[in-house]
Design an enzyme around this catalytic site. Structure first.
Site, PDB file in Angstrom:
ATOM      1  N   CYS A   1     -11.283   0.867  18.173  1.00 48.66           N
ATOM      2  CA  CYS A   1     -12.833   1.034  18.751  1.00 48.66           C
ATOM      3  C   CYS A   1     -13.618   0.224  17.792  1.00 48.66           C
ATOM      4  O   CYS A   1     -13.386   0.262  16.452  1.00 48.66           O
ATOM      5  CB  CYS A   1     -13.078   2.478  18.537  1.00 48.66           C
TER       6      CYS A   1
ATOM      7  N   SER B   1       1.034  -1.244   0.081  1.00 46.04           N
ATOM      8  CA  SER B   1      -0.058  -0.054  -0.014  1.00 46.04           C
ATOM      9  C   SER B   1       0.898   1.283  -0.012  1.00 46.04           C
ATOM     10  O   SER B   1       1.802   1.435   0.845  1.00 46.04           O
ATOM     11  CB  SER B   1      -0.776  -0.203   1.159  1.00 46.04           C
TER      12      SER B   1
HETATM   13  C1  PLP Z   1      -0.680  -4.905   7.842  1.00 46.31           C
HETATM   14  C2  PLP Z   1      -1.665  -4.384   7.156  1.00 46.31           C
HETATM   15  N1  PLP Z   1      -2.427  -4.834   5.841  1.00 46.31           N
HETATM   16  C3  PLP Z   1      -3.202  -3.998   5.494  1.00 46.31           C
HETATM   17  C4  PLP Z   1      -3.644  -2.773   5.558  1.00 46.31           C
HETATM   18  C5  PLP Z   1      -4.767  -2.119   4.758  1.00 46.31           C
HETATM   19  O1  PLP Z   1      -4.001  -1.262   3.907  1.00 46.31           O
HETATM   20  P1  PLP Z   1      -4.789  -0.083   3.381  1.00 46.31           P
HETATM   21  O2  PLP Z   1      -5.055   1.214   4.226  1.00 46.31           O
HETATM   22  O3  PLP Z   1      -4.121   0.425   1.984  1.00 46.31           O
HETATM   23  O4  PLP Z   1      -6.153  -0.548   2.901  1.00 46.31           O
HETATM   24  C6  PLP Z   1      -2.808  -2.121   6.673  1.00 46.31           C
HETATM   25  C7  PLP Z   1      -3.223  -0.876   6.905  1.00 46.31           C
HETATM   26  O5  PLP Z   1      -3.109  -0.466   8.221  1.00 46.31           O
HETATM   27  C8  PLP Z   1      -2.078  -2.900   7.362  1.00 46.31           C
HETATM   28  O6  PLP Z   1      -1.232  -2.461   8.363  1.00 46.31           O
END
Ligand code: PLP
Length: 386
Positions: A325, A195
């Site tokens: 939360c 991401s």
């Molecule tokens: C380990 C992990 N996977 C997936 C995500 C989700 O990513 P995105 O915010 O791009 O949807 C996050 C976001 O906090 C994350 O920390």
């Protein structure tokens, strides 16, 4: 009042170079990458160039990169795109909710999931993954770095197990991006998700490595974008920004920035752990297990984590707590609970996640703020007062 942001695992700001790289693609070069005229070609060229950069970042072929909207979409695509009724899925109880909730939804479709628990250190034992494999197991999904503790999972060993047993392997690498070097061949995975906004890129854009020949059904159907693996007009400025962020991340891994980040994290951690009634989450026999360079997660006795988050915010320090939360109620972190912390300690844990732009002065500032806030809250706490 100066402010220090130590919540990089929630999100990061764009770096100026990233904003500059994106700028032309909002207005001058606004074309749709699928159009055949000049505007389209300009957009298409930019997406192609970005694909080359992300392929270098993953160490894969350009055709194995699929652009999408971020980590949640990548995680969902792996689970929904590979699993069918009757399949068995293996993941861990410390994954992000983007994997956990997808697994819960698949239960309605007749996919059974084994949630492998971590050791108290937060590490997943690859032998536990191996033991969970059944003839029907089709997919294993394990994160690279945990978002709350930073603990790095032994993905290479899990990749070998997946290869030995003919099971597909997905890595949620959202929190590893830019913090450790990627090599999807070495990891042995079929799918890997990142991401952009966790590595100084824009929000709402991400990428997936999809190993050639992996039969993953698209989550979104429509146009034939991304070789029919993800329909929807490409987010050209976002993709360009993510590629720039990846380029800068590769430089940071090469030029000592990440090593410096780990040194500053260690200074912060040592300073906080010198306070009485504190301890590290993500340790074995008192020693930290391998973790992402920017993260430390610490418990504090005799206070409420949420109160400490607020007290620190008032002192100019942004961190996050070990609670989330859910439907208006504060629930202790599922990650810390899975590691065996009791509810009180899980609620009294804080995550400090540093930006790679952190300075020594930031660390010194936080090392003044934390003891003052802790002392103040403990003075008010009936538990501490006995
Ligand atoms: C380990 C992990 N996977 C997936 C995500 C989700 O990513 P995105 O915010 O791009 O949807 C996050 C976001 O906090 C994350 O920390």
């Amino acid at each position: 009042m100066p402010r220090v942001y130590m919540d990089a695992n929630a999100t990061t700001p764009l770096l100026p170079e990233v904003l500059e790289a994106m700028r032309p693609y909002w207005m001058e070069h606004f074309g749709n990458a699928s159009s055949i005229h000049l505007h389209g070609q300009q957009a298409h060229t930019a997406v192609d160039r970005a694909r080359g950069t992300i392929a270098r970042f993953f160490n894969c072929h350009e055709a194995e990169v699929v652009f999408n909207s971020g980590g949640t979409e990548g995680d969902n695509t792996a689970v929904f795109g590979l699993l069918h009724p009757g399949d068995h899925f293996i993941t861990t109880s410390i994954e992000h909710s983007a994997v956990l909730q997808a697994a819960h939804r698949m239960a309605h479709d007749g996919v059974e999931t084994t949630f492998v628990a971590p050791q108290p250190s937060g590490l997943i034992d690859p032998n536990d993954i191996r033991r969970a494999i059944r003839p029907q197991t089709r997919l294993i999904s394990v994160m690279l770095a945990n978002n709350e503790t930073g603990v790095l999972q032994p993905v290479e060993e899990i990749g070998k197990i997946a290869a030995d047993t003919g099971v597909f392997f997905h890595i949620d690498a959202v929190q590893g991006a830019g913090k450790i070097e990627f090599d999807v061949r070495k990891f042995g995975c079929h799918l890997l998700s990142i991401s952009a906004h966790k590595m100084h890129g824009p929000k709402g854009v991400g990428a997936m490595y999809v190993r050639k020949g992996t039969p993953v059904d698209p989550l979104l159907v429509g146009g034939s974008h991304e070789r029919k693996r993800r329909a929807g007009t490409e987010n050209v400025p976002g993709i360009v920004g993510m590629a720039k962020a990846a380029e800068l991340a590769m430089e940071s891994l090469d030029n000592g920035t990440i090593y410096r980040l780990a040194t500053l994290r260690d200074k912060l951690e040592t300073g906080i752990l010198a306070l009485p009634g504190t301890g590290l989450n993500g340790a074995e026999n008192g020693k930290p297990v391998p973790r992402a360079a920017n993260t430390t997660n610490i418990w504090f006795d005799n206070l409420e984590g949420e109160a400490l988050v607020i007290a620190l915010d008032m002192k100019g320090v942004a961190v996050s707590g070990g609670s989330a939360c859910h439907s208006g109620a504060t629930e202790p972190s599922h990650v810390l609970m899975a590691m065996g912390l009791d509810k009180t300690r899980a609620r009294a844990s804080l995550r400090f996640s540093l930006l790679k732009t952190v300075t020594e002065a930031d660390i010194d500032f936080v090392l003044l703020a934390v003891p003052a806030a802790v002392e103040h809250l403990r003075a008010l706490s009936p538990v501490a007062a006995g």
